[in-house]
Write a protein that holds these residues in place. Structure first.
Motif, PDB file in Angstrom:
ATOM      1  N   LEU A 138      33.970  44.770  45.858  1.00 54.85           N
ATOM      2  CA  LEU A 138      35.462  45.090  45.694  1.00 54.85           C
ATOM      3  C   LEU A 138      36.441  44.349  46.017  1.00 54.85           C
ATOM      4  O   LEU A 138      37.654  44.074  45.301  1.00 54.85           O
ATOM      5  CB  LEU A 138      35.708  46.400  46.410  1.00 54.85           C
ATOM      6  N   LEU A 139      36.324  43.570  47.216  1.00 54.93           N
ATOM      7  CA  LEU A 139      37.404  42.770  47.631  1.00 54.93           C
ATOM      8  C   LEU A 139      37.582  41.459  46.615  1.00 54.93           C
ATOM      9  O   LEU A 139      38.580  41.077  46.036  1.00 54.93           O
ATOM     10  CB  LEU A 139      36.983  42.076  48.834  1.00 54.93           C
ATOM     11  N   LEU A 140      36.460  41.157  45.820  1.00 55.07           N
ATOM     12  CA  LEU A 140      36.280  40.119  44.952  1.00 55.07           C
ATOM     13  C   LEU A 140      37.124  40.481  43.742  1.00 55.07           C
ATOM     14  O   LEU A 140      37.975  39.743  43.333  1.00 55.07           O
ATOM     15  CB  LEU A 140      35.069  39.622  44.489  1.00 55.07           C
ATOM     16  N   CYS A 141      37.230  41.719  43.460  1.00 55.74           N
ATOM     17  CA  CYS A 141      37.726  42.237  42.145  1.00 55.74           C
ATOM     18  C   CYS A 141      39.285  42.421  42.513  1.00 55.74           C
ATOM     19  O   CYS A 141      40.350  41.977  41.661  1.00 55.74           O
ATOM     20  CB  CYS A 141      37.443  43.687  42.061  1.00 55.74           C
ATOM     21  N   GLU A 142      39.541  42.804  43.876  1.00 55.59           N
ATOM     22  CA  GLU A 142      40.938  42.859  44.069  1.00 55.59           C
ATOM     23  C   GLU A 142      41.468  41.463  44.175  1.00 55.59           C
ATOM     24  O   GLU A 142      42.721  41.125  43.488  1.00 55.59           O
ATOM     25  CB  GLU A 142      40.867  43.558  45.716  1.00 55.59           C
ATOM     26  N   GLY A 143      40.759  40.347  44.488  1.00 50.12           N
ATOM     27  CA  GLY A 143      41.277  39.158  44.862  1.00 50.12           C
ATOM     28  C   GLY A 143      41.463  38.417  43.065  1.00 50.12           C
ATOM     29  O   GLY A 143      42.612  37.765  42.962  1.00 50.12           O
ATOM     30  N   GLN A 144      40.641  38.883  42.332  1.00 49.19           N
ATOM     31  CA  GLN A 144      40.796  38.486  40.812  1.00 49.19           C
ATOM     32  C   GLN A 144      42.047  38.904  40.224  1.00 49.19           C
ATOM     33  O   GLN A 144      42.913  38.477  39.550  1.00 49.19           O
ATOM     34  CB  GLN A 144      39.580  38.878  40.263  1.00 49.19           C
ATOM     35  N   GLN A 145      42.207  40.436  40.734  1.00 44.50           N
ATOM     36  CA  GLN A 145      43.352  40.981  40.106  1.00 44.50           C
ATOM     37  C   GLN A 145      44.692  40.538  40.546  1.00 44.50           C
ATOM     38  O   GLN A 145      45.696  40.254  39.856  1.00 44.50           O
ATOM     39  CB  GLN A 145      43.218  42.569  40.566  1.00 44.50           C
ATOM     40  N   TYR A 146      44.615  39.944  41.646  1.00 40.11           N
ATOM     41  CA  TYR A 146      45.840  39.342  42.594  1.00 40.11           C
ATOM     42  C   TYR A 146      46.274  38.124  41.666  1.00 40.11           C
ATOM     43  O   TYR A 146      47.029  37.631  41.425  1.00 40.11           O
ATOM     44  CB  TYR A 146      45.788  38.951  44.000  1.00 40.11           C
ATOM     45  N   ASP A 147      45.140  37.112  41.470  1.00 42.98           N
ATOM     46  CA  ASP A 147      45.143  35.975  41.014  1.00 42.98           C
ATOM     47  C   ASP A 147      45.850  36.131  39.464  1.00 42.98           C
ATOM     48  O   ASP A 147      46.619  35.457  38.947  1.00 42.98           O
ATOM     49  CB  ASP A 147      43.638  35.421  40.662  1.00 42.98           C
ATOM     50  N   ILE A 148      45.382  37.184  38.683  1.00 40.02           N
ATOM     51  CA  ILE A 148      45.943  37.601  37.535  1.00 40.02           C
ATOM     52  C   ILE A 148      47.494  37.880  37.508  1.00 40.02           C
ATOM     53  O   ILE A 148      48.339  37.558  36.546  1.00 40.02           O
ATOM     54  CB  ILE A 148      45.282  38.790  36.782  1.00 40.02           C
ATOM     55  N   ASN A 149      47.751  38.663  38.427  1.00 39.46           N
ATOM     56  CA  ASN A 149      49.091  39.299  39.039  1.00 39.46           C
ATOM     57  C   ASN A 149      50.099  37.978  38.967  1.00 39.46           C
ATOM     58  O   ASN A 149      51.218  38.018  38.562  1.00 39.46           O
ATOM     59  CB  ASN A 149      48.997  40.014  40.147  1.00 39.46           C
ATOM     60  N   PHE A 150      49.359  37.145  39.878  1.00 40.47           N
ATOM     61  CA  PHE A 150      50.063  35.937  40.094  1.00 40.47           C
ATOM     62  C   PHE A 150      50.873  35.266  39.119  1.00 40.47           C
ATOM     63  O   PHE A 150      51.970  34.319  38.908  1.00 40.47           O
ATOM     64  CB  PHE A 150      49.519  34.931  41.092  1.00 40.47           C
ATOM     65  N   GLU A 151      50.021  35.189  37.664  1.00 35.21           N
ATOM     66  CA  GLU A 151      50.355  34.493  36.666  1.00 35.21           C
ATOM     67  C   GLU A 151      51.813  35.068  36.258  1.00 35.21           C
ATOM     68  O   GLU A 151      52.745  33.857  35.512  1.00 35.21           O
ATOM     69  CB  GLU A 151      49.305  34.430  35.520  1.00 35.21           C
ATOM     70  N   THR A 152      52.199  36.062  36.166  1.00 34.63           N
ATOM     71  CA  THR A 152      53.441  36.585  35.738  1.00 34.63           C
ATOM     72  C   THR A 152      54.433  37.147  36.845  1.00 34.63           C
ATOM     73  O   THR A 152      55.492  37.334  36.457  1.00 34.63           O
ATOM     74  CB  THR A 152      53.188  37.821  34.846  1.00 34.63           C
TER      75      THR A 152
END
Length: 323
Positions: A138-152
């Motif tokens: 779950l933390l890994l999914c959260e980290g991936q979403q943060y990574d995606i968020n950071f692009e924009t």
């Protein structure tokens, strides 16, 4: 390092033993494909090393170690789809060869197979390991979403970045060590110390990954050069460059990071700012800082230094890597 060869052989033998022979082959062959490429197989090795450190039975740890490897590769398949990455370990990615649908399904299959590989553990250990494993996912999914968020996301702070890489990379290394420790019946304090060692080594490893994306040898690294710049990833290099850039350079960074393009001028322009602000040197110092924090947790474990020596060697080896 000879001790690493020993563990790599154990993992390689186990992967060969548990090669997927299920049907349909269109689902399972891509799973075998990514697992067979291997890489360094660091995370299953971490499970075995921690189990060994605390005097556990390696035989009990082999299938959980493979579970970590299956799960890690599941995340890579889906990560490559999201990043539209053509290469992984210098080989074509699964979605490039078989299409996105097969990539999604084979990734899902690897994750579910990973859960099955904990089933042989005794009930209390099983519950503890599955709790850590699921929380890590779950933390890994959260980290991936943060990574995606950071692009924009316009404003990304250094703390935002550290949280993202801790979730996306650090906790999987940390949990690999902790699961190995729990299988060996380590006490809570020692299991948490080895977890924190792994977390900071994982953070340092990800910063090194960001560094190598731009400053590494592409042929050795096995990924597209400057892929993070193309994808507008707000890595530590970007954040440090922005902090130390002139007003004009910040405007240029904002311009390039506002568009996703394969334009070589973008890479050239961003790299030029990275080099002028010396973010390569700053990133390497940050890597060393997290390595030192990790080593301090290792020292808290009440086990002779000689037994802990391979962990320090592993950390230093990972952070000197060229690929």
């Amino acid at each position: 390092m000879e001790f690493l060869d020993k563990y790599q052989q154990i993992v390689a033998d186990a992967i060969a033993k548990y090669t997927f022979k299920d049907k349909p082959t269109e689902l399972y062959e891509p799973m075998n494909y990514i697992i067979s490429h291997g890489g360094k197989r660091l995370r299953p090795i971490m499970v075995l090393m921690a189990c060994d450190l605390f005097g556990g039975n390696l035989t009990e740890a082999i299938k959980p170690a493979l579970a970590i490897e299956f799960f890690h590769n599941f995340t890579l398949i889906h990560d490559d789809i999201m990043d539209e990455a053509p290469l992984r370990r210098n080989k074509p990615t699964i979605h490039t060869l078989h299409g996105i649908n097969v990539g999604i399904l084979s990734g899902d299959g690897l994750m579910l197979k990973a859960y099955k590989f904990f089933e042989d553990l005794e009930p209390e250990t099983f519950k503890a390991c599955i709790r850590i494993f699921t929380h890590t996912g779950l933390l890994l999914c959260e980290g991936q979403q943060y990574d995606i968020n950071f692009e924009t996301q316009e404003n990304v702070t250094f703390d935002d970045y550290i949280r993202m890489i801790t979730y996306k990379t650090g906790v999987l290394s940390a949990s690999s060590f902790e699961i190995g420790a729990l299988i060996a019946k380590a006490n809570f304090k020692d299991a948490k110390a080895i977890f924190n060692f792994g977390k900071h080594i994982g953070i340092a490893f990800q910063i090194m990954d960001d560094y190598l994306d731009v400053f590494g040898d592409q042929a050795q690294f096995g990924k597209k050069h400057a892929g993070d710049i193309y994808e507008n990833k707000k890595t530590v290099l970007y954040l440090m460059a922005r902090e130390h850039a002139t007003e004009e350079e910040r405007k240029e960074l904002d311009y390039w990071y506002s568009k996703k393009t394969d334009n070589i001028d973008k890479v050239y322009g961003v790299e030029k700012i990275f080099r002028r602000t010396k973010v390569d040197e700053k990133a390497l110092r940050l890597i060393e800082k997290h390595n030192e924090i990790g080593q301090s947790y290792l020292q808290k474990i009440d086990i002779p230094d000689e037994k802990k020596k391979p962990f320090a060697e592993l950390a230093n080896y990972l952070l000197r890597r060229e690929s």
